[in-house]
Design a protein around this motif. Structure first.
Motif, short mmCIF file in Angstrom:
data_model
loop_
_atom_site.label_atom_id
_atom_site.label_comp_id
_atom_site.label_asym_id
_atom_site.label_seq_id
_atom_site.Cartn_x
_atom_site.Cartn_y
_atom_site.Cartn_z
N LYS A 171 -4.93 -5.30 -1.66
CA LYS A 171 -3.66 -5.59 -1.00
C LYS A 171 -2.71 -4.40 -0.96
CE LYS A 171 -3.40 -10.60 -1.73
NZ LYS A 171 -2.57 -11.71 -2.23
N ARG A 172 -2.76 -3.58 -1.99
CA ARG A 172 -1.80 -2.49 -2.07
C ARG A 172 -2.50 -1.20 -2.53
NH1 ARG A 172 0.94 -6.70 -4.70
NH2 ARG A 172 2.82 -7.50 -3.64
N ASP A 173 -1.85 -0.09 -2.20
CA ASP A 173 -2.25 1.22 -2.73
C ASP A 173 -1.38 1.54 -3.93
OD1 ASP A 173 -2.85 2.70 0.53
OD2 ASP A 173 -4.03 1.30 -0.67
N VAL A 174 -1.98 2.09 -4.96
CA VAL A 174 -1.26 2.42 -6.19
C VAL A 174 -1.38 3.92 -6.45
CG1 VAL A 174 -1.09 2.05 -8.67
CG2 VAL A 174 -1.68 0.14 -7.17
N LYS A 226 -4.40 8.57 -5.76
CA LYS A 226 -4.15 7.27 -5.11
C LYS A 226 -5.39 6.41 -5.23
CE LYS A 226 -4.23 6.62 -0.59
NZ LYS A 226 -3.89 6.64 0.84
N ASP A 258 5.21 2.58 -2.38
CA ASP A 258 6.39 2.16 -1.62
C ASP A 258 7.60 2.80 -2.25
OD1 ASP A 258 7.08 0.70 -3.90
OD2 ASP A 258 6.06 -1.10 -3.18
N PHE A 264 3.43 1.34 -7.14
CA PHE A 264 2.94 1.06 -5.79
C PHE A 264 3.36 2.16 -4.84
CE2 PHE A 264 3.16 -3.74 -6.80
CZ PHE A 264 1.92 -3.66 -7.42
N SER A 317 -2.00 -5.28 -8.66
CA SER A 317 -1.84 -4.84 -7.28
C SER A 317 -1.90 -6.01 -6.30
CB SER A 317 -2.95 -3.83 -6.94
OG SER A 317 -4.21 -4.47 -6.91
N GLU A 318 -2.47 -7.13 -6.72
CA GLU A 318 -2.60 -8.28 -5.84
C GLU A 318 -1.59 -9.38 -6.14
OE1 GLU A 318 -7.45 -7.68 -5.47
OE2 GLU A 318 -6.61 -9.55 -6.23
N GLU A 334 0.51 8.83 2.25
CA GLU A 334 0.48 7.88 3.36
C GLU A 334 -0.54 8.30 4.42
OE1 GLU A 334 5.07 6.18 3.16
OE2 GLU A 334 4.48 7.59 4.73
N SER A 373 9.33 -0.33 -5.71
CA SER A 373 8.73 -0.91 -6.91
C SER A 373 8.98 -0.03 -8.14
CB SER A 373 7.24 -1.09 -6.69
OG SER A 373 6.64 0.15 -6.42
N ASP A 417 1.49 -11.84 -6.04
CA ASP A 417 2.20 -12.39 -4.88
C ASP A 417 3.63 -12.81 -5.18
OD1 ASP A 417 -0.89 -13.97 -3.96
OD2 ASP A 417 -0.03 -12.07 -3.23
#
Length: 730
Positions: free
Chosen positions: A185-188, A180, A119, A117, A80-81, A156, A122, A83
């Motif tokens: 850094k991100r939600d999965v 969730k 979004d 993710f 999830s982190e 969301e 992904s 880059d």
């Protein structure tokens, strides 16, 4: 036969009186029988609901445990982190491996975990592949665009889960459970799909529904009442009651704990069938009617006796009817009820034993105790210690069924001792919670237990006993301490019972910490090219550096042991050791350098070089060896091909051969070979159902008919003869 008019009237009067008595009796009897059957039927339904809920609850715990294992794993956090693309895809593969290990058919529940993710672009990670979201949602889950948008809108704005039903490609139904997890850094999003037939027993006769506060999200496919109607009735029902009535359906409701799921179970009252009327009414009525006729004639004859002398002889012996022994029938029914009562008591006893074992496991693993479930089995704070019993075995040998029998004997023994509480850990290990004030008391109890169980001398068993601690919350710490003691089991081959005091006494004699289980982990990680091998090495050095400094002799022995491990790794790889050592070094000269300051960094560098070598060479070699092994099995499955023979043929060690095979195929060598042989046997039986079992077993590689029958039954659930009969009826 009575010829006079008075006798006929008298006989008619008695018949009417007896008929009235019989009708009254049968009416009362039928009312009692119907009430009893109705209560028994409702009790059966309630027990079915509780059993179904308990089974589903256990399966849900297994699913949540697997899901938590993935969500809280370092692999998921690192992914999830990520880059850049390289870190993303590397993390994706590691998460996929984690999901694959966690998503399997466990405890008879079939589920699958996928992750992506929060979004729109992904990939979705599944246990077998990485897929685009559009493909995954439409093809795998069968979701419409509107449903996908609804999911994203929900997560969301909210963190609560979603649950609904989806249809699998084969037409079966699944529960889609979405949660969730918010990382740094991100939600999965985690998608868990659960098959209906493995979560709720598929052979339930009555209708069932799964719902939460938002509505019904799963139900029996051919349920009689629509979901919206039953949910509306549920919302309007009394919340304090576990039952409500909708139309002509009785609906029971039972809640899951730790989640807001509710199981609704509907059924109709059992109607009176023809067979019941025949058994409980017509037959007794006919029998009693004949008895009343017989009694009425006897009474009539006695009253009519003064007139009998003036009449011709009325009846001969042939006119008498034999009486009916109705008490024999009642006795049979009484014996049947007594048998059913005994069976029910036995079932309740077995259920209580399972609850107690589950409570004991929760205490050992530090799980919060649900007092509403265990209220009749809770134990109070006292002095406790934990004994862990492990049957030692060779990992390449067949599983021994006698271990299961011995563990059952241990369980039976502990059930008769109030101070002992049994819990099964795995096939080879069990634990006993012991209420005692001193470790010596626990040792005495364990000695007595082992003497009563009478374990065969061929079985090597180790018992680790923790120190005594006060309170039930300390039981977990005692359990962890016992497992720590067991790490030294192979250092004490002459001792059956080990305690922390014994271990510490030996450690105080300048011993170093390097148990066999750590060495095996280190070897296994290096052979697999796993970078965690360096972490294991560092943890080992840190463990030996903590507290009092090792004596020179202990440090020297530790260095020698690590060099021995590296030597075994090189032997397993079957390569030249000079690839990893300095030009003028070998393992002997390396041992002479044990007192140099740089010896530990030097050993770490050698391990890192071996890891680099394994990762550079293993992929092509492993795939080639695995393909060659599979080809050989498929072409020679009828021969006696053991893993050691296969290893020699592949020019690798037996252990390394087993690791490569399991990694490539996903199953161990023996299980795959047996399964392939059984599939071949089934193919032969489809073409020839009359083939002898002994002949068939030899054709697919089994030297013994008994072995073939046992293995065939294990993989198919039936004997070869029963399978052949099943084929004949297709």
């Amino acid at each position: 036969m009575v010829r006079g008019k008075y006798k006929k009237k008298l006989n008619t009067v008695f018949l009417l009186v007896f008929t009235l008595i019989i009708v009254s009796f049968m009416s009362i009897f039928m009312k009692i029988v119907m009430d009893q059957r109705s209560k028994e039927y409702e009790t059966t339904i309630i027990n079915t609901i509780k059993t179904t809920l308990n089974n589903s609850q256990i399966k849900l715990e297994v699913i949540n445990s697997a899901l938590d294992l993935v969500m809280e794993s370092d692999e998921a956090k690192n992914w999830s982190e990520s880059d850049n693309n390289e870190m993303f895809y590397l993390g994706l593969l590691k998460v996929q491996q984690k999901i694959r290990k966690s998503s399997s058919k466990v405890n008879n529940v079939n589920f699958q975990i996928s992750a992506t993710f929060l979004d729109e672009d992904s990939l979705v990670i599944t246990p077998v592949s990485s897929e685009a979201k559009d493909y995954y949602f439409k093809k795998n889950l069968g979701l419409t665009t509107e449903k996908v948008e609804q999911i994203y809108d929900h997560f969301e704005n909210k963190s609560s889960y979603m649950a609904f039903t989806i249809n699998n490609r084969d037409g079966s139904s699944q529960i889609c459970y979405i949660t969730k997890k918010a990382y740094r850094k991100r939600d999965v999003l985690y998608f868990t799909t659960i098959n209906y037939d493995s979560f709720v027993e598929e052979n339930l006769e009555q209708d069932w529904y799964l719902c939460n506060n938002n509505g019904i999200f799963a139900m029996k496919e051919d349920a009689n009442v629509p979901a919206n109607e039953i949910f509306e009735a549920f919302q309007n029902s009394d919340l304090a009651s576990n039952k409500f009535i909708y139309k002509d359906y009785n609906v029971f409701k039972q809640s899951f704990y730790n989640i807001d799921w509710i199981l609704l179970y509907s059924y109709k009252d059992k109607n009176i069938d023809t067979a019941m009327i025949f058994v409980y009414f017509l037959i007794p009525f006919i029998l009693l009617t004949f008895l009343s006729i017989f009694l009425s004639r006897i009474i009539t004859n006695k009253l009519y006796r003064p007139i009998k002398e003036v009449l011709d002889d009325f009846f001969s012996d042939d006119n008498y009817q034999k009486d009916v022994d109705e008490f024999k029938i009642l006795k049979q029914n009484s014996n049947m009820i007594k048998t059913l009562n005994q069976q029910l008591k036995l079932a309740i006893s077995e259920r209580n034993n399972l609850i107690v074992q589950r409570l004991n496991r929760d205490l050992l693993f530090g799980i919060n105790i649900n007092k509403s479930i265990y209220k009749d089995h809770l134990i109070g704070d006292d002095n406790y210690c934990v004994a862990v019993l492990e049957f030692l075995n060779n990992p390449y040998e067949d599983v021994d069924d006698n271990i299961f029998l011995y563990k059952n004997e241990i369980l039976a023994y502990t059930q008769d001792i109030n101070k002992l509480r049994y819990a099964n850990i795995n096939y080879y290990t069990c634990a006993i919670i012991i209420q005692c004030d001193k470790v010596k008391e626990a040792i005495t109890m364990i000695h007595t237990l082992l003497e009563n169980v009478e374990i065969d001398y061929d079985y090597d068993i180790r018992v680790a006993i923790s120190n005594v601690a006060y309170g039930t919350k300390k039981i977990k710490e005692c359990f962890e301490e016992s497992k720590k003691i067991l790490e030294y089991k192979f250092l004490y081959n002459q001792r059956t019972i080990l305690t922390m005091k014994q271990i510490k006494e030996d450690l105080d004699r300048n011993s170093y910490y390097y148990p066999l289980v750590i060495e095996n982990k280190l070897i296994h990680s290096v052979l697999n090219g796993d970078i965690k091998a360096v972490e294991i090495f560092n943890d080992l050095i840190n463990e030996n550096s903590a507290g009092d400094k090792l004596s020179p002799k202990a440090f020297k022995n530790l260095v020698f042991a690590i060099i021995g491990t590296i030597s075994r790794i090189v032997q397993e790889l079957k390569t030249d050791s000079h690839k990893f050592l300095n030009e003028n070094d070998d393992f002997s000269t390396l041992s002479d350098q044990w007192n140099r300051k740089d010896i530990i960094p030097k050993l770490r560098k050698i391990l890192e070089d071996i890891l680099l070598y394994v990762n550079n060479n293993k992929k092509d070699s492993e795939n080639s060896i695995a393909e060659e092994m599979l080809t050989y099995i498929h072409e020679h499955y009828w021969e006696d091909i053991m893993l050691v023979d296969m290893a020699k043929k592949m020019n690798v060690s037996e252990k390394y051969c087993g690791i490569l095979f399991k990694k490539a195929v996903g199953d161990n060598y023996k299980n795959y070979l047996n399964n392939y042989r059984i599939e071949k046997a089934k193919e032969i039986m489809y073409s020839n159902t009359k083939i002898k079992v002994s002949t068939l077993g030899k054709q697919v590689g089994f030297n013994s008919s008994n072995t073939f029958i046992r293995v065939f039954t294990k993989y198919t659930g039936m004997t070869p003869k029963a399978f052949a009969e099943q084929i004949k009826h297709l």
